[in-house]
Enzyme design. Structure first.
Site, PDB file in Angstrom:
ATOM      1  N   GLU A 123      10.978   0.644  23.328  1.00 19.95           N
ATOM      2  CA  GLU A 123      10.984   0.868  24.811  1.00 19.95           C
ATOM      3  C   GLU A 123      12.047   1.729  25.110  1.00 19.95           C
ATOM      4  OE1 GLU A 123       8.444   0.295  26.703  1.00 19.95           O
ATOM      5  OE2 GLU A 123       7.368  -1.361  26.168  1.00 19.95           O
ATOM      6  N   ASP A 270      -1.426   2.182  18.744  1.00 21.65           N
ATOM      7  CA  ASP A 270      -1.581   3.480  19.567  1.00 21.65           C
ATOM      8  C   ASP A 270      -0.780   4.319  19.296  1.00 21.65           C
ATOM      9  OD1 ASP A 270       0.515   1.903  20.852  1.00 21.65           O
ATOM     10  OD2 ASP A 270      -0.552   1.828  22.631  1.00 21.65           O
ATOM     11  N   GLU A 364      -6.432  -5.662  31.865  1.00 16.42           N
ATOM     12  CA  GLU A 364      -5.654  -5.359  30.781  1.00 16.42           C
ATOM     13  C   GLU A 364      -6.432  -5.508  29.482  1.00 16.42           C
ATOM     14  OE1 GLU A 364      -3.194  -3.660  30.913  1.00 16.42           O
ATOM     15  OE2 GLU A 364      -1.516  -4.939  29.725  1.00 16.42           O
ATOM     16  N   GLU A 382      -2.642   5.360  31.031  1.00 16.86           N
ATOM     17  CA  GLU A 382      -3.419   6.157  30.088  1.00 16.86           C
ATOM     18  C   GLU A 382      -4.902   6.613  30.393  1.00 16.86           C
ATOM     19  OE1 GLU A 382      -1.644   3.209  29.870  1.00 16.86           O
ATOM     20  OE2 GLU A 382      -0.243   3.740  28.370  1.00 16.86           O
TER      21      GLU A 382
END
Ligand SMILES: *[C@@H]1O[C@H](CO)[C@@H](O)[C@H](O)[C@H]1NC(C)=O
Ligand SMILES: *[C@@H]1O[C@H](CO)[C@@H](O)[C@H](O)[C@H]1NC(C)=O
Ligand SMILES: *[C@@H]1O[C@H](CO)[C@@H](O)[C@H](O)[C@H]1NC(C)=O
Length: 935
Positions: A123, A270, A364, A382
């Site tokens: 992150e 991803d 989610e 996204e």
């Protein structure tokens, strides 16, 4: 399950209409994006800065350590004004150069990167290092233009390098894969670091470093960063499963063993794929493209089943690893556009758009038949990202309409007076006190770009590549000298079993691909009704697998703990054994099962799984009994799941909230069932006296016709309800007395009855955790007159204020989007298992071993859902839409992509994704066992 879907596709309506949008309309939408950005940014700066994030319901900053811990999600917060740094390049993209200049000065003067705090390497890299580099890129661009930032002397880059050096200790492993967490001040080793003991990380965590680190190396001339990122990438590539060419979700950072061997394109993996392709784009290194292409071929072979993307097992890529998709995979169509494979991108995007229309946001996680699996939605970008890329690729105004839908839903359901609040539950529309930094970093960039014309931009967007956090890195970096210590061997990968054709080395020209403007529409049309027409299955089958051998279907269902006692009744006795009487530890019962051809598999977590093989029964009659027994077991489970009530919503509708604040409320197992009320119950709130509500209400004249506020404790919930009902209240809200409890951190709470009949309670009663209750009490203190709506689902504000102008609303005349479950095609939901399967039919049922003689709790405080439920409940939770345990799963689910390794700090009730996945792992093993049994 694809069978169901594809037959549905044939039902798709055949109408097709062209889409177009005027320039003026686009301009309006673009301005609306800017207005929304201002609302979010200004509230962060006014109420939260210098804190990392804004808490939009309580209108203050989230400071780590001062708020209850949310587990791994908080590892993004390093006390470095995260949201400001993440927003820097968005300011420039939106042509707010003055604000950018001020923001950069603030970062330089205020932000410290050497806090003694443990942060996520992933992150911090994508949000903070990426944010600083994106800001630096923009600052340099502006400086070169000669108007703004003339004073700038690469200060952001110096900060970026400082941060890069603080992340480097995490890479000191024999594999080169980074530790998941690092202490910004002390690094990784040593007790003062409070980290460095982790043994695994997620694939995306280790594989989403190269863009930022390579940019840092090339901007600074110091090769050390790029070298470390490449080493991690090389290692992951080496460890791919060689037969399937897929990677798992988590990996041991020391041994390189895959820890979780499920593989998809969403959470946990991803951006590893994204960075392979984009590393090629940014660095021009063929090796990355070769690797990407090999992975991509496998993804398309095993995981992509347009419009679905389904996780598989890396060693057995034909074996599905789960029955649901997570929302992070919504980025994938955008990546497919970048790769040039537009057809599956259109299909998957269309499916996601349908889910968005149904629930207003992407939950989610959602199942393959489009039910909500994890109900939360933290305003993820996204889907907007993919929408933008598809619009660029096709020029089809359909995607502008999709963007408009995103805007409208954000304004209607997420906008609160103090910013935008994440959705706690897309089904109820309730909010969470959270506005993540990626909302500002990504969402507004993609939405702005979607509606902007080229001349709305200060620079050519084609000169930049987007990082996974949408930070802008200039493509000119590919020309920067590559340092000698970076290995530059361009060995061509020889992979005889993978055939890559010329297509893999080109990007198709969309003008050639789409000579017919109706083409994208023709691809979308068949999918259009897939989501709407797909209904929840009537029985709580967790999954229905059709096995290779024809005619054999297996059904697995799950049994929450305590189910047997809950439904025990005097034996009316259908021989030889009723499901509700069954006890897994009773030898006589086991013998009866054996005779019926039912065998038990003991799972590691204490549950048992029942499998019936009709052929193994002692007689045909016994086999029939066995089938009936299994059916009863499933019905029992179905009934039990009905007992699990979904969360409710308390919407504050009076001035100045106007329905914009929606609190997550726990249901009661007695009183009015709000899910059966189309309007909900609306009224002003009054604090009851006594506040506990445990004796006769003394301020009945105020409580009458009002919704009474009560404090938890001292007596049964039902007793409180009876007292306020007697005083004439129209509803009640019980507020938790545990200081600091919050729906952000605690699983859903259900109020149980008192063990006696509660039919006399006829008003609705809901439960609020302490923090949400405080929002209500403070509103009452400040505005005196506070009106709320108790319901199963937040109402559209336009519906609440029908006829009246909507205060502060941007949307006029919006229509309430109803989640139309009616009109479902029931035949489409018939589980495969009910197909006639002849003699060899096999069904399996799982239940908790501890079902034997467990008393159902009947006193106050059935407690956080799942508290009294064994591990079995988790699994039913994963499928049972609306089950409270589902909310629990949501609470512990990954924040961003990599959180394959969520470790909530909440104690026994918390359930991590790891555990959930361990459960699926058990499933897989059970299925393997069954396969063997069949042979
Ligand atoms: C890496 O870790 C080893 C201990 O395993 C330590 O001796 C060494 O100094 C560390 N290197 C760096 C660059 O931190
Ligand atoms: C950016 O904003 C300035 C001042 O607000 C304006 O003059 C300029 O035209 C804008 N640029 C673009 C590309 O829209
Ligand atoms: C690159 O090539 C050199 C010599 O051609 C070789 O010694 C070295 O091991 C290679 N490095 C990698 C990473 O393959």
């Amino acid at each position: 399950m694809p069978n169901v879907l594809f037959s549905l596709m044939l039902l798709g309506a055949l109408c097709s209409h062209g889409h177009s949008m005027s320039r003026e309309e686009k301009r309006k939408l673009k301005n609306q994006v800017v207005e929304m950005f201002d609302h979010a940014y200004k509230n962060y700066m006014d109420h939260a800065y210098p804190a990392d994030e804004l808490m939009p319901l309580t209108c203050r900053g989230r400071v780590r350590g001062l708020e209850p811990s949310r587990g791994d999600v908080d590892d993004a917060l390093g006390k470095f004004s995260l949201t400001l740094i993440d927003t820097l390049d968005t300011l420039v993209l939106l042509n707010k150069t003055t604000e950018f200049e001020a923001a950069v000065r603030r970062v330089l003067s205020d932000v410290r990167l050497d806090n003694d705090i443990v942060v996520s390497v992933f992150e911090t890299n994508i949000r903070v290092l990426g944010g600083l580099l994106g800001g630096h890129s923009m600052a340099v661009m502006l400086r070169d233009e000669g108007q703004h930032m003339q004073w700038y002397q690469d200060e952001l880059l110096h900060m970026a390098k400082d941060l890069g050096l603080r992340l480097l200790p995490a890479f000191n492993t024999s594999s080169g894969l980074p530790y998941p967490r690092v202490n910004l001040k002390h690094g990784v080793r040593g007790p003062e670091t409070r980290t460095g003991t982790e043994t695994e990380t997620c694939t995306a965590c280790a594989g989403t470093i190269i863009l930022e680190f390579a940019a840092l190396s090339r901007f600074t001339g110091d090769p050390v960063f790029e070298a470390h990122a490449r080493r991690a990438m090389d290692f992951l590539w080496e460890k791919r499963q060689r037969n399937s060419n897929l990677v798992g979700t988590t990996i041991n950072i020391h041994s390189g063993e895959w820890v979780r061997r499920d593989s998809g394109v969403g959470a946990g993996i991803d951006s590893y794929y994204e960075y392979l392709l984009k590393a090629y784009v940014l660095l021009g290194d063929d090796q990355f493209l070769q690797r990407f292409n090999i992975h991509y071929a496998s993804i398309m072979k095993y995981i992509s089943q347009p419009p679905l993307l389904l996780d598989v097992h890396i060693h057995k890529p034909l074996l599905p690893a789960r029955t649901w998709m997570d929302s992070l995979l919504a980025f994938f169509p955008g990546l497919q556009v970048l790769k040039g494979d537009i057809r599956p991108a259109i299909e998957t995007h269309e499916m996601l758009y349908q889910v968005t229309k149904k629930h207003n946001f992407l939950p989610e996680a959602f199942t393959t038949d489009f039910r909500v699996h994890w109900a939360q939605h933290p305003l993820r970008p996204e889907f907007a990202e993919s929408t933008y890329f598809l619009y660029k690729a096709t020029g089809d105004a359909y995607y502008l309409e999709a963007g408009r839908t995103i805007l409208d839903n954000l304004n209607r359901f997420a906008r609160v007076p103090c910013g935008f609040a994440a959705m706690k539950d897309v089904r109820t529309g309730s909010h969470e006190d959270r506005m993540d930094s990626f909302f500002l970093a990504e969402m507004f960039k993609y939405l702005f770009l979607l509606f902007a014309e080229a001349d709305d931009l200060l620079f050519d967007i084609e000169d930049y590549v987007f990082t996974t956090e949408a930070h802008l890195l200039p493509l000119s970096l590919s020309m920067a000298p590559q340092s000698s210590s970076v290995p530059s061997n361009r060995t061509v990968i020889v992979q005889p079993e993978v055939e890559l054709d010329d297509f893999d080395w080109t990007c198709p020209n969309t003008r050639l691909l789409f000579t017919d403007p109706a083409f994208p529409n023709n691809l979308r049309e068949p999918i259009r009704s897939a989501v709407d027409k797909s209904c929840p299955r009537p029985l709580p089958y967790r999954c229905v697998h059709k096995q290779a051998s024809p005619g054999v279907a297996s059904v697995v269902s799950t049994f929450p703990h305590g189910v047997v006692t809950a439904f025990r009744e005097p034996g009316i006795g259908r021989p030889p054994l009723r499901a509700q009487d069954f006890m897994a530890n009773n030898p006589e019962h086991l013998e009866l099962l054996r005779r019926m051809g039912v065998s038990l598999i003991h799972l590691k977590d204490g549950r048992v799984q029942l499998v019936q093989h009709a052929t193994q029964a002692v007689s045909a009659v016994a086999a029939e009994d066995g089938v009936r027994f299994m059916q009863e077991m499933m019905e029992l489970s179905s009934q039990q799941q009905k007992e699990q009530l979904p969360p409710r919503a308390i919407q504050i509708v009076s001035h100045p909230f106007f329905g914009r604040v929606v609190l997550t409320a726990g249901p009661a197992q007695f009183g009015t069932d709000l899910s059966k009320s189309s309007t909900g119950v609306r009224g002003f709130v009054t604090v009851a006296e006594p506040y506990s509500g445990c004796s006769e209400i003394t301020n009945a004249e105020y409580v009458r016709g009002h919704i009474a506020l009560l404090q938890r404790g001292q007596c049964m919930f039902a007793e409180k309800a009876r007292n306020i009902q007697k005083a004439g209240a129209i509803g009640g809200i019980v507020i938790d007395d545990n200081e600091g409890s919050s729906s952000d951190t605690a699983p859903l709470f259900q109020m149980a009855g008192d063990g006696r009949s509660t039919d006399d309670v006829t008003l609705p009663v809901l439960f609020l955790f302490h923090k949400e209750g405080k929002i209500l009490l403070e509103a009452l203190k400040e505005y005196r007159e506070v009106e709320v709506l108790l319901s199963d689902k937040a109402r559209d504000r336009a519906t609440i204020f029908k006829g009246k102008p909507l205060p502060g609303s941007l949307i006029e005349g919006s229509v309430d989007v109803q989640e139309a479950e009616e009109g479902c095609l029931t035949e489409a939901t018939t589980p495969t298992s009910s197909e006639p399967a002849g003699e060899s039919q096999m069904s399996t049922v799982e239940l908790d071993e501890a079902v034997a003689g467990e008393a159902a709790p009947s006193h106050e405080g059935v407690g956080p859902a799942g508290e009294d439920a064994g591990p079995a409940e988790k699994m039913s939770a994963s499928e049972a839409e609306g089950g409270p345990a589902e909310a629990e799963a949501a609470a512990a689910q990954p924040d961003r992509s990599p959180e394959a390794k969520e470790k909530p700090e909440g104690g026994a009730n918390s359930q991590s994704v790891d555990e959930l996945l361990a459960d699926w792992q058990e499933d897989l093993e059970a299925f393997k066992q069954m396969e063997k049994d069949e042979l």
